[in-house]
Design a protein around this motif. Sequence first.
Motif, mmCIF file in Angstrom:
data_model
loop_
_atom_site.group_PDB
_atom_site.id
_atom_site.type_symbol
_atom_site.label_atom_id
_atom_site.label_comp_id
_atom_site.label_asym_id
_atom_site.label_seq_id
_atom_site.Cartn_x
_atom_site.Cartn_y
_atom_site.Cartn_z
ATOM 1 N N ASN A 212 -24.092 7.871 40.011
ATOM 2 C CA ASN A 212 -25.191 7.615 39.071
ATOM 3 C C ASN A 212 -24.697 6.903 37.821
ATOM 4 O O ASN A 212 -25.326 5.931 37.357
ATOM 5 C CB ASN A 212 -25.853 8.937 38.668
ATOM 6 C CG ASN A 212 -26.488 9.676 39.813
ATOM 7 O OD1 ASN A 212 -26.409 10.902 39.891
ATOM 8 N ND2 ASN A 212 -27.134 8.967 40.729
ATOM 9 N N ILE A 213 -23.576 7.370 37.267
ATOM 10 C CA ILE A 213 -23.018 6.753 36.062
ATOM 11 C C ILE A 213 -22.641 5.300 36.328
ATOM 12 O O ILE A 213 -22.906 4.403 35.514
ATOM 13 C CB ILE A 213 -21.779 7.544 35.580
ATOM 14 C CG1 ILE A 213 -22.148 8.994 35.254
ATOM 15 C CG2 ILE A 213 -21.156 6.870 34.366
ATOM 16 C CD1 ILE A 213 -23.122 9.179 34.137
ATOM 17 N N PRO B 131 -24.917 16.381 32.531
ATOM 18 C CA PRO B 131 -26.337 16.615 32.782
ATOM 19 C C PRO B 131 -27.168 15.383 32.428
ATOM 20 O O PRO B 131 -26.801 14.594 31.556
ATOM 21 C CB PRO B 131 -26.679 17.792 31.864
ATOM 22 C CG PRO B 131 -25.371 18.455 31.587
ATOM 23 C CD PRO B 131 -24.363 17.358 31.565
ATOM 24 N N ASP B 132 -28.275 15.244 33.088
ATOM 25 C CA ASP B 132 -29.195 14.136 32.811
ATOM 26 C C ASP B 132 -30.076 14.544 31.634
ATOM 27 O O ASP B 132 -31.212 15.002 31.807
ATOM 28 C CB ASP B 132 -30.039 13.855 34.050
ATOM 29 C CG ASP B 132 -30.847 12.573 33.916
ATOM 30 O OD1 ASP B 132 -30.855 11.985 32.814
ATOM 31 O OD2 ASP B 132 -31.467 12.167 34.910
ATOM 32 N N THR B 133 -29.550 14.384 30.435
ATOM 33 C CA THR B 133 -30.271 14.844 29.240
ATOM 34 C C THR B 133 -31.550 14.055 28.997
ATOM 35 O O THR B 133 -32.471 14.564 28.356
ATOM 36 C CB THR B 133 -29.369 14.746 27.999
ATOM 37 O OG1 THR B 133 -28.810 13.430 27.919
ATOM 38 C CG2 THR B 133 -28.246 15.764 28.066
ATOM 39 N N LEU C 1 -15.112 10.331 42.550
ATOM 40 C CA LEU C 1 -16.088 10.891 41.610
ATOM 41 C C LEU C 1 -17.535 10.579 41.989
ATOM 42 O O LEU C 1 -18.453 11.089 41.345
ATOM 43 C CB LEU C 1 -15.819 10.352 40.205
ATOM 44 C CG LEU C 1 -14.614 10.933 39.464
ATOM 45 C CD1 LEU C 1 -14.314 10.105 38.219
ATOM 46 C CD2 LEU C 1 -14.857 12.382 39.093
ATOM 47 N N LYS C 2 -17.735 9.773 43.014
ATOM 48 C CA LYS C 2 -19.086 9.319 43.341
ATOM 49 C C LYS C 2 -20.062 10.473 43.555
ATOM 50 O O LYS C 2 -21.190 10.436 43.072
ATOM 51 C CB LYS C 2 -19.041 8.439 44.593
ATOM 52 C CG LYS C 2 -18.696 6.990 44.308
ATOM 53 C CD LYS C 2 -18.887 6.139 45.554
ATOM 54 C CE LYS C 2 -18.670 4.662 45.237
ATOM 55 N NZ LYS C 2 -18.891 3.803 46.419
ATOM 56 N N ALA D 63 -22.911 7.668 29.752
ATOM 57 C CA ALA D 63 -21.460 7.722 29.940
ATOM 58 C C ALA D 63 -21.019 6.506 30.737
ATOM 59 O O ALA D 63 -21.841 5.767 31.298
ATOM 60 C CB ALA D 63 -21.063 9.015 30.653
ATOM 61 N N GLU D 64 -19.727 6.285 30.761
ATOM 62 C CA GLU D 64 -19.154 5.216 31.572
ATOM 63 C C GLU D 64 -17.848 5.711 32.182
ATOM 64 O O GLU D 64 -17.176 6.590 31.632
ATOM 65 C CB GLU D 64 -18.922 3.955 30.742
ATOM 66 C CG GLU D 64 -17.939 4.122 29.603
ATOM 67 C CD GLU D 64 -17.746 2.831 28.820
ATOM 68 O OE1 GLU D 64 -18.388 1.827 29.185
ATOM 69 O OE2 GLU D 64 -16.946 2.844 27.866
#
Length: 626
Positions: free
Chosen positions: A75-76, A156-158, A149-150, A83-84
């Motif tokens: 997702n990132i 969290p999706d704040t 990490l995928k 985040a990156e």
Amino acid sequence: MLKKIILLLVLACAGYGLYPRVMLESRNNNVAIIADFREIQALAKNSGLETQEALKILIHNGLTGLMVSELTGDNIAHGFGYAEINTFKDAEQNIEGSVISILPNSPNYDLLNHWLKIRFSNPNSISHNDLNSKDDNNSVIVPLSINMLKTLGVIPDTEGLEIAKTLNLPVYYRPAPSPGHLSENAALMLKNVHEKYNLAIFSPAGEVVSGYPDVSALANVSHEFKLPLAMVEFAKQLGAQGLNNLSFPNLIPLHSVTNDEMLARRISRDALRDRLIRAAVERSVRLLLLRTAPQNTANFLFSDFSREIKLLADGLTERGFKLAWPENIFGENNNLKFNIFTAWALSTIMLYAIYKYLSRMGMNTNFKTLSIFVIADLVLTLASWKIFIVGRLTGALCAPMIATEAALMAMDFNKNKNLFGAFLFAMVGGLALASFFSVPQFMLRLYTFTGVKLTLVLPPVLVLMHDLKNRIHPESIGEFISRPPVWGELILGAGLLIAVGIIIFRSGNVSFSPGFEMKMRTLLEKLLIARPRTREVFIGYPSLLLLNYLVYKNYFARGRELFRIGVALGFSSVINSFCHFHTPVYLILLREFNGLWTGLIVGLIVVALVKFVLIPLMKFLEPVIE
């Protein structure tokens, strides 16, 4: 007279045991429709709507909760969240991995920075005060590649959590998997997210529950905060069953259909909606997750999804449900438990059925024999009440014995009202079974009823043994084997074997049914509310009426056994309906009543076809028709 007294006492004890369950079912009326925040966001964007504006439309149409998932590395990498992730390599210290950073000027920057530390640091080195302090370091280095990490949780999706908080939408939160050596971090993260956003419910995402095989960390959070776990139906997630057991009684059933299943089984949107409604009506599921159409399968717009929410909401309210967040009805204070009255009802109806069967097989029914059964009843009652495995095995044997006795009663054509007497006996026996197993562990399907398959197999075998012993079938086994086969018997026998195989294979919660049958089921549900079971309508009751006709006309003496076995299968289905302990009691009773009258209608049609069509065409087949 004794039989009536016994059945009335069994019915009274069963009613006593079922009363708390019926009261619980009557107030368990709230159903929540949930949707995925990121799916809604994508649909809203494609339609030129702000996410919050789109959600308000969906709330108006019936949306009750929002699913928000922890963001994974994948997702990132695709731009979600604040985040990156970049590749990290330090040749001097021989360190390789990934560096994860919170983007500058992000909303909740400090909070996300600390949560990032929680996710990838040793939780024992972080104190509660540290979690609420400011840290200027906005990145962590993990010894995992970006590819590894995928599927793992990062932050969290704040964004979704904040929107849900603004709109006062209950949140169904999904923690993502953790690296094996950081399994405790998922629980610590869940705890902190719940403290911040007051989550309504949660369940882990991914193919494996974090920490498997030791999933106690997440369960401990559930108990500490009384935070319910969404018990996802038919989940294939490794560790899900263990987490359900450890989180009990903080469980609320949830039904959803994954995109993979929708594509693999070609489930239409109408069928999906019907399936969700059926889960609420028939299995007491109170959380329904409606997903959007899988990508690249249709030109699916936000307006389409909004309309589907409305249709699903209307379908639920039409069936008497209220669109609201459900409560955890199986909490610490419910009074559903094993008791001596239901144990007596279970053991008594089972031993009565065994006693009747042995009497039919020629057992001497004197005072001594009766005394032995009475003593056995008392011992078995106490053992079933106090010893879990004994009660479970008693139920497993009780179900097929009730079905066998009901089938034999129904086929006793020398007595008046044989069918209705057998039907009432099956109802009393079924209620006795349902009352004993009306405890949360069975109603939530944490424990499975072990007698379902046995109830499909044993009654036909017992009926066959009874008929051979009492020469109801005009041949012995030796005579049957020694004579040449008759084509009609071979065809009917092959058909019966195929039918039994299909019945056993399809028994369970997830059946493999053709499309036309599913359409017929949906139609019957709409017309009758409680759809009668196929084995009763098209096998059991028609076999009974046809058998009655064949006996009356003295036709097909050697082949009647096939129809007697069909009757046994029909009553097995009747009893199995009561073994669906997650189904509301009123729905089971209505289903059996509908099965009776529709089965009789089908049976009358079958008899008419045989009498006026088949027999005139087969008069030349003397070996078949006698």
